[in-house]
Design a protein around this motif. Structure first.
Motif: not given
Lengths: 111, 111
Positions: B34-39, B46-50, B53-57, B62-73
Motif C-alpha cells: 500500500w502506497y500513499r500518493q500526495d502531490s 505505508i505497509y507491505y506484506s511478503i 498473514n505477514d505485515l511489514q511497516k 502511523e495512523g494505519y492498520d493493514a490485514s493480509r488474510e488471503k494471498k490475493s487480498s
C-alpha cells in the motif's frame, strides 16, 4: 534505509529537445533493481524501464537509462521530447521485498 | 496477465472515522503493497506484506492498520481520518525479481 532522490520536481521542455531526468539512490544491497515508472494524468504508474546490470543501457519506447553503481545513478534520457511524454516520472529501487520510490519528476512538454 | 482491483474508487469520510480500503490481485503474487500518493511527495510506502498473514511497516505506517488474510487480498484501514485529508492510495503487487504492478487507486477525501 534505502532511499531514492529525484532532484527536479518539475522539468519543462519544448518539443524536440532532449530529456534528462535525474535519479540517484542509496542502498545496502550490492545488486539492487532500479526502475523508472511513468504516470499519465488519471492513470496509475506503469513500468517504463528496469535494470539491475551495471553499466548496461536499457531502452524502451524511445527512453533509455544506464545503471551506474559507481555513482549510484540511474538517469532517464530521451533524445527528442514529444508532447505525449508529458507525465509524472518516478524512479524506484528494490533490493529485497521493499520497493522505495522517489518523490517524482513532472515533465511538461510544450509545442 | 492479471489485474489489481481496488475498492472503493472514491471514499469520503468524516473526521475521526475509521475507513477501510480493499485490494484484490489475481497475479498470484506473493508480495503486496500500500502506497500513499500526495502531490509533490511521491509514493510513500505505508505497509507491505511478503506472504499471507505477514505485515511489514513502511515509512508512513502511523495512523494505519493493514490485514493480509488471503494471498490475493490486502486491506488498509485508516484508523482515524484527519480533517481535510486528501490523497490517493495505491495498492500494488509483485513477485521477487519483477516490477511492481499497480491498481487504479482509491481517492480519499475527509470532510
Amino acid at each position: 534505509g534505502d532511499s531514492v532522490t529525484q532532484t527536479e520536481g518539475l522539468v519543462t521542455l519544448t518539443e524536440g529537445l532532449p530529456v534528462m531526468l535525474n535519479c540517484t539512490y542509496q542502498t545496502i544491497y550490492s545488486n539492487p533493481f532500479l526502475f523508472w515508472y511513468v504516470q499519465h494524468l488519471n492513470e496509475s504508474p506503469r513500468l517504463l524501464l528496469k535494470s539491475f546490470t551495471d553499466n548496461k543501457r536499457t531502452e524502451h519506447q524511445g527512453f533509455h537509462a544506464t545503471l551506474h553503481k559507481s555513482s549510484s545513478s540511474f538517469h532517464l534520457q530521451k533524445s527528442s521530447a514529444q508532447l505525449s511524454d508529458s507525465a509524472l516520472y518516478y524512479c524506484a529501487l528494490t533490493g529485497g521485498y521493499k520497493v522505495v520510490f522517489g518523490s517524482g519528476t513532472r515533465l511538461l512538454v510544450s509545442p | 496477465g492479471g489485474i489489481i482491483t481496488q475498492t472503493p474508487k472514491f471514499l469520503i469520510g468524516q473526521e475521526g472515522q475509521k475507513l477501510t480500503l480493499k485490494c484484490q490481485q489475481n497475479f498470484n503474487h506473493d508480495t503486496m503493497y500500500w502506497y500513499r500518493q500526495d502531490s509533490g511527495k511521491g509514493l510513500r510506502l505505508i505497509y507491505y506484506s511478503i506472504t499471507e498473514n505477514d505485515l511489514q511497516k513502511g515509512d508512513l505506517s502511523e495512523g494505519y492498520d493493514a490485514s493480509r488474510e488471503k494471498k490475493s487480498s490486502f486491506s488498509l484501514t485508516v484508523t482515524s481520518a484527519q480533517k481535510n485529508e486528501m490523497a490517493v492510495f495505491l495498492c500494488a503487487s509483485r513477485d521477487r525479481g519483477t516490477e511492481v504492478f499497480f491498481g487504479k487507486g482509491t481517492r480519499l477525501t475527509v470532510v
